[in-house]
Design an enzyme around this catalytic site. Sequence first.
Site, short mmCIF file in Angstrom:
data_model
loop_
_atom_site.label_atom_id
_atom_site.label_comp_id
_atom_site.label_asym_id
_atom_site.label_seq_id
_atom_site.Cartn_x
_atom_site.Cartn_y
_atom_site.Cartn_z
N LEU A 75 -43.25 0.92 -45.86
CA LEU A 75 -42.98 -0.50 -46.66
C LEU A 75 -43.79 0.19 -48.15
O LEU A 75 -44.68 1.02 -48.12
CB LEU A 75 -43.66 -1.42 -46.18
CG LEU A 75 -43.13 -1.94 -44.89
CD1 LEU A 75 -44.16 -2.76 -44.13
CD2 LEU A 75 -41.89 -2.65 -45.27
N PRO A 76 -43.30 -0.55 -49.07
CA PRO A 76 -43.74 0.08 -50.47
C PRO A 76 -45.12 -0.36 -50.79
O PRO A 76 -45.84 0.42 -51.41
CB PRO A 76 -43.00 -0.96 -51.47
CG PRO A 76 -41.86 -1.58 -50.70
CD PRO A 76 -42.46 -1.73 -49.18
N ASN A 80 -46.88 -5.70 -48.94
CA ASN A 80 -45.75 -5.90 -48.03
C ASN A 80 -46.27 -5.37 -46.55
O ASN A 80 -45.71 -6.17 -45.83
CB ASN A 80 -44.90 -4.79 -48.50
CG ASN A 80 -44.12 -4.97 -49.68
OD1 ASN A 80 -44.18 -4.14 -50.56
ND2 ASN A 80 -43.72 -6.35 -49.89
N THR A 106 -47.61 3.93 -47.60
CA THR A 106 -49.03 4.40 -48.26
C THR A 106 -49.77 3.09 -49.02
O THR A 106 -49.20 2.37 -49.98
CB THR A 106 -48.60 5.37 -49.45
OG1 THR A 106 -47.95 6.62 -49.07
CG2 THR A 106 -49.74 5.87 -50.38
N LYS A 181 -53.69 10.87 -48.16
CA LYS A 181 -52.24 10.60 -49.08
C LYS A 181 -52.37 10.33 -50.42
O LYS A 181 -51.79 10.99 -51.19
CB LYS A 181 -51.31 9.75 -48.12
CG LYS A 181 -50.29 9.17 -48.94
CD LYS A 181 -49.12 10.46 -49.16
CE LYS A 181 -47.90 9.95 -49.98
NZ LYS A 181 -47.10 8.92 -49.67
N LYS A 256 -48.41 2.91 -58.33
CA LYS A 256 -49.16 2.04 -57.45
C LYS A 256 -49.95 3.14 -56.70
O LYS A 256 -51.56 2.65 -56.26
CB LYS A 256 -48.15 1.46 -56.51
CG LYS A 256 -48.60 0.52 -55.39
CD LYS A 256 -48.82 1.49 -54.01
CE LYS A 256 -47.63 1.82 -53.46
NZ LYS A 256 -47.94 2.64 -52.14
#
Length: 308
Positions: A75-76, A80, A106, A181, A256
């Site tokens: 998911l973004p 979310n 992420t 990440k 983001k």
Amino acid sequence: MLSAPIESNILKSVCSRSMASKTPVGFIGLGNMGNPMAKNLMKHGYPLIIYDVFPDVVSSPADVAEKADRIITMLPTSINAVEAYSGTNGILKKVKKGSLLIDSSTIDPSVSKELAKEVEKMGAVFMDAPVSGGVGAARSGNLTFMVGGVEEEFAAAQELLGCMGSNVVYCGAVGNGQAAKICNNMLLAISMIGTAEAMNLGIRLGLDPKLLAKILNMSSGRCWSSDTYNPVPGVMDGVPSANNYQGGFGTTLMAKDLGLAQDSATSTKSPILLGSLAHQIYRMMCAKGYSKKDFSSVFQFLREEENF
């Protein structure tokens, strides 16, 4: 840390999952990355129960949890992810005890840790497993997964993630995958901006872009942004810059991720001078019409900003 009874039950469920490895797997989030990832699971013989913002087979994440005891989410944003797990029709409404829930989004490491606590209360297991490699690697099944969670569950997670990636690395406790990440993507953003600046300067000095890229890629300036994902149109085939920066990893998502890096740097009192500047550049790009383009469009942004 899991309590002994819950951990024992979970390990038993791992064994049963391994014996029935081709039972359905839930997959939530079929975007630019999730779609090819799901297809690679199917290529390896796993039947899928899928959910996306445009419902197809099932109508909610809760329905996925009712039908599958192994679920991958892609998911973004943190919002979310929280909605998919803890929302009104979220996974936790119908999750089965012993289920393995792998989040490849992420998101903020602290959010991953909170979700893990909620999942543990339901007698299930949560692991964060964000990915690196981009859409090309997602299609070819060569992603790198950075996995955080209970070490005893890593083998069970690796069985699924290995169908979608060539590198599945255990990073330690929940949240460590996200930490790795975030650091990777901050470096990626910085290197992409640096590659775009170097290519732009070389072109304005009269160098052929393909020649310059060739020289960079056999010299000390070589990096993934120059040799695999070059931001200059016409230098490479099969990358977003060859397709008007369509597809790939969106500028909004990079902004983001850099915001997550900024938050983490603030909380740990870590100086990220170039990371902060990269964050501002990508935020500016979002405000100037680049939000839906691939993050390598920073080259186009630099070319069009005559004030720089």
